[in-house]
Design a protein around this motif. Structure first.
Motif, PDB file in Angstrom:
ATOM      1  N   ARG A 212       1.673 -69.102  65.261  1.00  0.00           N
ATOM      2  CA  ARG A 212       1.406 -67.537  66.403  1.00  0.00           C
ATOM      3  C   ARG A 212       0.168 -66.680  66.141  1.00  0.00           C
ATOM      4  O   ARG A 212       0.412 -66.555  65.136  1.00  0.00           O
ATOM      5  CB  ARG A 212       2.441 -67.681  67.051  1.00  0.00           C
TER       6      ARG A 212
ATOM      7  N   TRP B  27      -6.557 -59.645  65.362  1.00  0.00           N
ATOM      8  CA  TRP B  27      -5.500 -60.748  65.182  1.00  0.00           C
ATOM      9  C   TRP B  27      -4.701 -60.612  63.994  1.00  0.00           C
ATOM     10  O   TRP B  27      -5.120 -60.355  63.484  1.00  0.00           O
ATOM     11  CB  TRP B  27      -5.532 -62.054  65.179  1.00  0.00           C
TER      12      TRP B  27
ATOM     13  N   ILE C   7      -1.300 -63.630  66.938  1.00  0.00           N
ATOM     14  CA  ILE C   7      -0.512 -61.993  67.799  1.00  0.00           C
ATOM     15  C   ILE C   7      -1.692 -60.999  67.788  1.00  0.00           C
ATOM     16  O   ILE C   7      -2.458 -60.995  67.167  1.00  0.00           O
ATOM     17  CB  ILE C   7       0.561 -61.598  67.093  1.00  0.00           C
ATOM     18  N   GLN C   8      -2.236 -60.403  69.504  1.00  0.00           N
ATOM     19  CA  GLN C   8      -3.153 -59.693  69.102  1.00  0.00           C
ATOM     20  C   GLN C   8      -2.986 -58.128  68.390  1.00  0.00           C
ATOM     21  O   GLN C   8      -1.891 -58.249  68.231  1.00  0.00           O
ATOM     22  CB  GLN C   8      -3.043 -59.079  70.087  1.00  0.00           C
TER      23      GLN C   8
ATOM     24  N   THR D 160       0.789 -71.531  68.406  1.00  0.00           N
ATOM     25  CA  THR D 160       0.147 -71.025  69.731  1.00  0.00           C
ATOM     26  C   THR D 160      -1.089 -69.958  69.683  1.00  0.00           C
ATOM     27  O   THR D 160      -0.752 -68.807  68.624  1.00  0.00           O
ATOM     28  CB  THR D 160       1.781 -70.102  70.347  1.00  0.00           C
ATOM     29  N   GLU D 161      -1.759 -70.024  70.772  1.00  0.00           N
ATOM     30  CA  GLU D 161      -2.633 -69.143  71.036  1.00  0.00           C
ATOM     31  C   GLU D 161      -1.589 -67.819  71.779  1.00  0.00           C
ATOM     32  O   GLU D 161      -0.995 -67.689  72.299  1.00  0.00           O
ATOM     33  CB  GLU D 161      -3.346 -69.926  71.919  1.00  0.00           C
ATOM     34  N   THR D 162      -3.011 -66.751  71.993  1.00  0.00           N
ATOM     35  CA  THR D 162      -2.887 -65.881  72.367  1.00  0.00           C
ATOM     36  C   THR D 162      -4.411 -65.313  73.142  1.00  0.00           C
ATOM     37  O   THR D 162      -5.110 -65.424  72.903  1.00  0.00           O
ATOM     38  CB  THR D 162      -1.971 -64.117  71.494  1.00  0.00           C
TER      39      THR D 162
END
Ligand code: PHE
Length: 423
Positions: free
Chosen positions: A234, A247, A236-237, A185-187
Motif C-alpha cells: 500500500r 509517499w 501511504i502519504q 492499494t493506492e492513496t
C-alpha cells in the motif's frame, strides 16, 4: 586541533587520511569513527551487499544502462549537502546535535544518502543513479537500531519534453508491469502533499507511474515467493522536504505492514538550483538493514557487523538465504540510576554507553539500553532516570567480572560527564 578521519578510496579500496578541524559542535566519538572504515555494503558475503546487488540488478533489468552506480563516497558531508540543499528547514529535528553526528560546525556524518543528491545532480553525469552508502544517526540501542546503517537511494530524471517520459513508460510496461503477483492499494493526495504547480498533469502522471511501478516491481521481486497468494502493498502519504508529493511504500509480510521505502517527485527548486531546470524527476530512499533483516531472517542488527564464522559463512553472493541461528549465549543486565541535569538527553546516554564499551574493546557486548523508570522528587522536583543495560556476546559467555568492570566504567563516566550522583 584536528580530528583525523580515515576514508575509503573508491578505486583502490585503500584508506586515505583526511583532517577536519574540531570545534564546539564536534560530537563524533571514536566508536563511530572506526565504523566509517568498514563498508559492509561492499563485502560480497554480507547480506547488505547481496541485497544491494539484487536491487541494482532489478533496475538494470528494467532500464538497462540508465542507472549509474555510486558507492564509497566519504561519509563526511557539509551541512549544506546534508540539509540546506535538500530544503530541510533550519529548525528540523534531524539537524539537532542529539540526533546527528557533527564533525564540526560545517560538516556532519551523512544522515541519509540524499546528502549526495545536489552534487550528483549538478555533475549531470547520468540521468539515473543508485547510491549506496553507510549513514549515521545518534539513536537508541536495541535489536533494530544501530548508529550506523546503510541506505540506497535512486534518482531518475527525464527531460521535460514529454516524448522522453512516454518512451520510458512504454519500455517500463514491457519490462515489469504484470510480471509480479502483487495487489496494490493506492492513496489519494491531500493537504500539502499535492503535485507541484510547475508540473503539467501529464508530466506528473507519467513520472509518478514510472516511480511507483519500479518500486512495486522491485519489492514484488524481493518479497514474493513462488506459489504464494498475491503480495499486498500500500502507498501511504508522507512528507520529505525534498520531494513533493511524497509517499512511503508498505509491504505486508507475515501479517504486519512493513515500511520499505520513502520516495516522491523531486522538488523542482532542487533541480533548478543544480542546473537541471529542463528536467523532471523522482527519487526514493530505502534502508538496507530493515529489509535484509526480514528477507534473511536476521533477528538482531548487530549481527551484520559480526565477524563470527558461524554468521559470515552462512551467506553466498547473489543468494537470499535464511539465517540459521546459532546458540545464544546468556544475557545479563544491570541498571544505572542518577539525577539528571535538565540538559540531559537520552541519546547522550546511549552514545556514552557505546563509547565506554568501545574503550573496553567490547562495543558489541551491549545488546540494548532502555529507560525503565523516570522519577521526579515531589519536593525538589529534581528528575532521576533509571536505565537498564543488557549485555550479551554472540561469541561467548560473558564473565561476571568483565561485565562488572564495564558497568563500573559506565557509572564512572556518568559521574564524570554530567557531574551527577549515582543513586
Ligand atoms: N532520505 C530519506 C530518509 O532518509 C528517504 C528518501 C529519499 C525519501 C529520497 C524521498 C526521496 O528517510
Amino acid at each position: 586541533m584536528k580530528l583525523v578521519q580515515c576514508i575509503r578510496n573508491a578505486a583502490t579500496q585503500q584508506t586515505k587520511v583526511c583532517n577536519f578541524e574540531v570545534d564546539s559542535m564536534t560530537n563524533v566519538p571514536k566508536s563511530i569513527l572506526s565504523k566509517t572504515k568498514v563498508g559492509l555494503h561492499n563485502l560480497p558475503a554480507s547480506p547488505l551487499c547481496i541485497l544491494k546487488e539484487k536491487i541494482i540488478n532489478w533496475f538494470d533489468k528494467c532500464e538497462s544502462g540508465i542507472y549509474r552506480q555510486v558507492s564509497h563516497q566519504s561519509p563526511i558531508v557539509s551541512i549544506k549537502e546534508n540539509f540546506d540543499d535538500l530544503l530541510i528547514p533550519k529548525d528540523h529535528i534531524s539537524r539537532s546535535a542529539s540526533d546527528t553526528y557533527y564533525v564540526n560546525s560545517k560538516h556532519v556524518l551523512r544522515t541519509h544518502t540524499s546528502a549526495h543528491q545536489s552534487s550528483l545532480l549538478a555533475s549531470k553525469s547520468a540521468i539515473g543513479y543508485l547510491v549506496t552508502a553507510d549513514v549515521y544517526r545518534r539513536d537508541e540501542i536495541d535489536a533494530t537500531h544501530y548508529p550506523v546503517f546503510h541506505q540506497m537511494e535512486g534518482i531518475r530524471l527525464f527531460s521535460r519534453n514529454l516524448d522522453d517520459i512516454k518512451v520510458a513508460k512504454v519500455k517500463l510496461e514491457k519490462n515489469i508491469v504484470g510480471n509480479s503477483n502483487i495487489n496494490v492499494t493506492e492513496t489519494e493526495l491531500s493537504g500539502n502533499n499535492m503535485y507541484q504547480s510547475t508540473h503539467s498533469s501529464l508530466e506528473q502522471d507519467l513520472v509518478t507511474i514510472h516511480l511507483k511501478k519500479h518500486l512495486e516491481g522491485l519489492f514484488g521481486h524481493l518479497f514474493q515467493r513462488k506459489d504464494e497468494k498475491p503480495l499486498q502493498m500500500r502507498w501511504i502519504q508522507a512528507y520529505f522536504p525534498f520531494t513533493q508529493p511524497s509517499w512511503e511504500l508498505e509491504v505486508e509480510y507475515r501479517g504486519k505492514w512493513l515500511e520499505v521505502c520513502g520516495c516522491g517527485v523531486i522538488q523542482q527548486r532542487i533541480l533548478d538550483k543544480s542546473g537541471n531546470s529542463d528536467k523532471i524527476g523522482w527519487a526514493f530512499g530505502l534502508g538496507l538493514e530493515r529489509i535484509a533483516m526480514v528477507l534473511f531472517d536476521i533477528p538482531d542488527i548487530r549481527l551484520f557487523w559480526s565477524k563470527d564464522e558461524r554468521f559470515v559463512s552462512q551467506f553466498q553472493p547473489n543468494k537470499i538465504s535464511k539465517f540459521v541461528p546459532f546458540s545464544k549465549y546468556p544475557a545479563c543486565y544491570k541498571d544505572v540510576s542518577f539525577w539528571c541535569d535538565p540538559k540531559f538527553h537520552d541519546n547522550d546516554f546511549f552514545q556514552m554507553v557505546r563509547d565506554v564499551a568501545e574503550d573496553f574493546g567490547a562495543q558489541d557486548l551491549v545488546e540494548s539500553v532502555s529507560l525503565i523508570d523516570t522519577f521526579v522528587h515531589p519536593k525538589t522536583l529534581k528528575m532521576s532516570k533509571c536505565f537498564r543495560i543488557q549485555y550479551r556476546s554472540f561469541e561467548r559467555t560473558l564473565s561476571n567480572e568483565e561485565v562488572d568492570e564495564l558497568h563500573k566504567g559506565i557509572q564512572k563516566m556518568v559521574t564524570n560527564l554530567w557531574n551527577v550522583e549515582i543513586r
